[in-house]
Design an enzyme around this catalytic site. Structure first.
Site, short mmCIF file in Angstrom:
data_model
loop_
_atom_site.label_atom_id
_atom_site.label_comp_id
_atom_site.label_asym_id
_atom_site.label_seq_id
_atom_site.Cartn_x
_atom_site.Cartn_y
_atom_site.Cartn_z
N ASP A 1 8.30 -3.45 -3.24
CA ASP A 1 7.51 -2.92 -2.23
C ASP A 1 8.89 -3.52 -1.61
OD1 ASP A 1 6.19 -2.42 0.02
OD2 ASP A 1 4.34 -2.98 -0.59
C1 NOJ Z 1 4.90 -2.51 2.41
C2 NOJ Z 1 3.61 -1.84 2.29
O1 NOJ Z 1 3.24 -2.61 0.70
C3 NOJ Z 1 3.84 0.06 1.10
O2 NOJ Z 1 2.38 0.87 0.79
C4 NOJ Z 1 4.63 0.08 1.81
O3 NOJ Z 1 5.18 1.93 1.60
C5 NOJ Z 1 6.84 -0.31 2.02
N1 NOJ Z 1 5.91 -1.04 3.10
C6 NOJ Z 1 7.01 0.66 3.16
O4 NOJ Z 1 6.94 1.07 4.60
#
Ligand code: NOJ
Length: 737
Positions: A262
C-alpha cells in the site's frame, strides 16, 4: 509476446531497469494532475528512476495516459510500457453505491455487471489495474473504511469479492477489462478501536474463519494482484510478513500474481519499528514477497546498493520484475501499450444511459428500508411533500473514494422526486451536514469555497431553519435527507461520535414537534447511531453514498416504483459503546439471557443487541416462510444438506426476498459462533404468489478453523436457521454421523 521473448527481455535488463519495474509513483512525477490520497512527502528519488518506473498511480484519461505512456517508453532502454493503476473502487465516472451498499444488495450478479461497466469506462480512459475489491471484514463502525468493504460477514464478503473480480477482469482480453487488485491483505478491518492504521491482533482461528476467506475467494476467482495492508497483524506489519505473503498466499493458496505494497507502506516499516532505516525496510519487504513499492523511495533508492553490498541476491529482484512483466504481457501491452485508451470510447461509454441505468438498478437494490410504520411508504403522489435537509438538493453524494468522478453529473434527490411530484414539491436545506467549523477543518483540507458551501445554511441558521419549518407546516409529508459529509468516512476518517450533527438532529426534532409524517433518508458511509431519532420518524431509508443515480433510485423507492430489497450487511449499533458489534459472536459462559441478571455478559447501561441486526431490511410486502424443512434428520459426513423452503407473498407488490441460512455447531472442540451465515439467495416473489426452492449446502461449509489454521469438521448436532435476517429465523436441527 511469447514467453521466451519476454524472458530474453528480462535477461537483457540492467538491475536498475528491473528495479524500475518494481516502483510506482503518483501522477505529479509524470507531469499529470494528482488525485492520489495519502501523506504528501518529497520522495527524494532521481529522475533516472522516475524514467524507469514501471507503473503510475491514479492518472487517467485516454489522451493523458497515451501521452505519458509514449514519453515514458521513449525514455526506457527497452521501451517497456507502464501499468496505469487507479482507485476505481465503486465506479470510474458512473458511480454506483459504495461497497457497503454492494453488500446490502446481496446480489452478486448485479455487482459483477457494475464492475464490468466500471472496467469498460476505466479501460477507455487508459487504466489497467483497479485497486479493488477491498474485502476487509469489518466489525467496528468507528473505522472510516467501513465504506469500502461489503460488510461484516466472511461469506457475504467472499461472494461480493468474487463477483467484483469476475466483473472487473471479464473483458481483459478485449482491452475493456481491468486487472483486479485485492486489498488490504490481511485483516485490516480488525484494527483495534476502529482507529485507522492501528494494530490488528487476533487468534489464528478467528483470522482463518472470519477474516481470510474473502481474500481467498477473490484469489480463487482469478484475481491477479493483491495489496498489502498498512497495519500489522499479531505484531508483524503485513508488508513484511513472509508467513502471510509466502506461506499462506503463495504456497497454501497458490497465488502467482503481483503483490504491491500500500501507499508508502514499505517506508512505514521504519515507523512500525521493525526496520532501522529504508534499506532494511526494503530488504524485509522484498524478502517477504512484495513486488511493487507504491509511492516510497525505498525500492528506488535502496535495492541496487543492497545487491552491490552483497546483502541481496539480484535473483530476488529478477523474480519480482518477472511477475510485473508477465502481467503486462497478459494485458498485451507489448503489442498495444495503450490497451483500451480511446477518446472515442470515452465519449461513447462514459456515463452512457446504459451505465446510468445499471448504477440506478444497483442503487435501488442497495437501499435498506429500516422502518416503515403504518406503511407511510410508498408515498402518495397526490400529497404535498416538503423535502428538507442537507441532502435535499446536493450533488456531493458519491463518497470519498469516487476520486475520478464528477459530482456535477449526480442526480439530486430534488431532481428525482420532482419527476414524480412536479410543483407539489417544496424543497430547502434548513441546516448543514456539519455545523462545527473546527471539526470540518480537522477532517480534510477543504478550500475556503468548499467550507463556504458546506456551511451555507449555518451562516443564517435561524432563517434557514424557519423556511424549512414553514414548508413542513404547509405539507402533508416531510422527507428529510440527512447524513455524513462525504469526507466523514473513507480512509483516515475514524471517529468516536457516530451521531448525526446537532443541527440535523434539531431539524428532525422540530419537524417531529409539528406532528407531521416524517420519512428520514440517511446517506452515509457507515452505520450511524440513530436510536434517539428512530422514534421521531415514521420511515427510515438508509443509503450508502448512493452514487450518480442517487436521486432517481431513491425516488423510485419512495414512490413505490420499486420495492426495497436491500438488507444490512453490517449490524447497526445502538451507541458507540457497543462497538465492535457483529452477529457471529462466540457464546459466553454467562449469556445475558440466563436467569441471574447481574452476573451475566451484558452492559448495565445499554441493551446488548444491535439497533438493527445483520441481514435486516423491509420490503413493501412481507414474505412468509412456509414449510421450511431439511430433507433428512441425519446425514453422513460427505452428504449435502438440503433445505426446502416455500415463500409466500400475500401482499399486492412483487418483492425481492433475501433468504438467509445460518448455522451453529453447538458443541465443538473450539467454542463456535452463535450463528454463521452459510448460504443466501435473493429471489423475486410476485404478489399473491408462492415460490418454492431448495438450498443445498455441502458439508465442508460446516467446517470451522482451529488455531493452526486447519479447517476441521466435527460430527454431531448442527442447528440450521432459515429466515429474513439473523434474528428472525426458523430453527431446524440435524445430525452428522
Ligand atoms: C492508500 C489506501 O490504503 C489504498 O486503499 C489505496 O488503494 C491506495 N492508497 C492508493 O490510492
Amino acid at each position: 509476446m511469447k514467453t521466451i521473448e519476454l524472458k530474453e527481455l528480462l535477461m537483457d535488463m540492467s538491475v536498475l531497469e528491473k528495479i524500475g519495474q518494481l516502483v510506482q509513483f503518483s501522477g505529479e512525477f509524470f507531469e499529470s494532475q494528482d488525485v492520489t490520497y495519502g501523506p504528501q512527502q518529497k520522495l527524494g528519488i532521481s529522475q533516472e528512476i522516475v524514467d524507469l518506473a514501471g507503473s503510475v498511480l491514479n492518472v487517467t484519461g485516454a489522451e493523458t495516459t497515451r501521452k505519458i505512456q509514449m514519453n515514458q517508453m521513449a525514455k526506457q532502454p527497452h521501451h517497456i510500457p507502464m501499468l496505469f493503476m487507479s482507485d476505481i473502487i465503486y465506479g470510474y465516472k458512473t458511480i454506483y453505491p459504495n461497497p457497503l451498499g454492494l453488500g446490502a444488495t446481496w446480489n452478486p450478479e448485479l455487482v459483477a455487471q457494475a464492475c464490468e461497466m466500471a472496467a469498460k469506462e476505466a479501460a477507455a480512459s487508459g487504466n489497467h489495474v483497479t485497486f479493488a475489491p477491498m474485502v476487509d471484514v469489518i466489525h467496528d463502525a468507528r473505522w472510516g473504511r467501513c465504506l469500502e468493504s461489503p460488510g461484516e460477514d466472511p461469506i457475504l464478503n467472499s461472494s461480493i469479492a468474487q463477483a467484483m473480480v469476475y466483473g472487473f477482469q471479464k473483458n481483459l482480453s478485449t482491452g475493456s477489462g481491468q486487472i483486479a487488485c485485492l486489498k488490504h491483505f490481511a485483516a485490516y478491518g480488525g484494527v483495534e478501536a476502529g482507529r485507522e492504521y492501528n494494530t490488528v491482533d487476533m487468534s489464528m482461528s478467528n483470522l482463518f474463519q472470519n477474516y481470510l476467506p474473502p481474500y481467498k475467494a477473490a484469489i480463487d476467482a482469478g484475481c491477479k494482484m493483491i495489496m498489502t495492508s498498512l497495519s500489522s497483524l499479531n505484531g508483524i506489519p503485513c508488508t513484511a510478513d513472509s508467513w502471510l505473503l509466502k506461506d499462506i498466499l503463495r504456497e497454501k493458496w497458490g497465488f502467482d500474481g503481483v503483490i504491491i505494497s500500500d501507499y508508502a507502506a514499505i517506508r512505514e516499516l521504519v515507523s512500525h519499528g521493525v526496520a532501522i532505516d529504508n534499506k532494511e525496510a526494503s530488504l524485509k519487504a522484498l524478502m517477504a514477497g512484495v513486488d511493487i513499492d507504491m509511492q516510497s523511495s525505498c525500492y528506488s533508492n535502496e535495492l541496487e546498493s543492497l545487491v552491490t553490498d552483497g546483502i541481496l541476491d539480484e535473483d530476488k529482484i529478477t523474480e519480482a520484475a518477472w511477475k510485473v512483466l508477465k502481467l503486462k504481457n497478459e494485458l498485451g501491452l507489448f503489442e498495444n501499450p495503450f490497451y483500451g485508451a480511446s477518446k472515442k470510447l470515452e465519449d461513447k461509454n462514459i456515463l452512457s444511459q446504459e451505465n446510468r441505468k445499471l448504477a440506478r438498478n444497483l442503487c435501488e437494490e442497495s437501499l435498506v428500508l429500516l422502518k416503515n410504520d403504518n406503511n407511510v411508504l410508498p408515498l402518495d403522489i397526490t400529497k404535498k411533500i416538503a423535502l428538507l435537509g442537507p441532502y435535499a438538493d446536493c450533488q456531493d453524494m458519491l463518497g470519498m473514494w469516487a476520486v475520478h468522478a464528477d459530482n456535477s453529473k449526480t442526480v439530486t434527490l430534488k431532481d428525482g422526486i420532482k419527476k414524480y411530484l412536479g410543483s407539489n414539491l417544496n424543497c430547502t436545506k434548513g441546516v448543514d451536514l456539519v455545523d462545527d467549523i473546527k471539526y470540518l477543518q480537522g477532517m480534510w483540507d477543504f478550500t475556503s469555497e468548499e467550507v463556504q458551501d458546506i456551511l451555507s445554511a449555518s451562516k443564517n441558521n435561524a432563517s434557514e431553519m424557519n423556511v424549512a419549518l414553514t414548508l413542513a407546516k404547509e405539507s402533508d409529508y416531510v422527507v428529510i435527507a440527512v447524513g455524513e459529509q462525504s469526507k466523514e468516512s473513507g480512509e483516515a476518517a475514524s471517529k468516536t461520535n457516530l451521531h448525526l450533527s446537532d443541527s440535523q438532529i434539531e431539524l428532525i426534532d422540530k419537524v417531529h414537534k409539528l406532528n407531521k409524517k416524517i420519512v428520514l433518508i440517511v446517506i452515509s458511509g457507515r452505520p450511524l447511531v440513530l436510536e434517539d431519532i428512530l422514534e421521531k420518524v415514521d420511515a427510515l431509508l438508509y443509503a450508502w453514498f448512493p452514487g450518480t443515480e442517487a436521486g432517481d433510485a431513491i425516488a423510485n423507492i419512495l414512490f413505490g416504483k420499486v420495492s426495497p430489497s436491500g438488507r444490512l450487511s453490517i449490524s447497526f449499533p445502538r451507541n458507540e459503546g457497543q462497538l465492535p458489534i457483529y452477529y457471529s459472536q462466540l457464546p459466553t459462559g454467562r449469556p445475558a439471557n440466563s436467569n441471574s441478571a447481574r452476573f451475566t455478559s451484558r452492559y448495565i447501561d445499554s441493551q446488548l443487541d444491535p439497533l438493527f441486526p445483520f441481514g435486516y431490511g423491509l420490503s413493501y410486502s412481507e414474505v412468509r416462510y412456509k414449510d421450511v424443512q431439511l430433507s433428512k434428520a441425519t446425514y453422513s459426513v460427505d452428504e449435502e444438506l438440503e433445505i426446502q423452503i416455500t415463500l409466500v407473498n400475500e401482499g399486492v407488490k412483487s418483492v425481492k426476498e433475501v433468504i438467509q441460512v445460518y448455522f451453529n455447531d453447538p458443541v465443538a472442540s473450539l467454542s463456535q459462533p452463535v450463528k454463521r451465515l452459510v448460504a443466501f439467495k435473493k429471489v423475486k416473489v410476485d404478489a399473491q404468489k408462492q415460490y418454492k426452492l431448495i438450498i443445498s449446502i455441502p458439508s465442508y461449509k460446516l467446517k470451522f478453523f482451529n488455531n493452526k489454521g486447519d479447517a476441521v469438521f466435527e460430527k454431531g448436532t448442527f442447528n440450521i436457521y432459515v429466515g429474513r435476517n439473523v434474528h428472525d429465523c426458523i430453527k431446524l436441527s440435524c445430525e452428522y454421523i
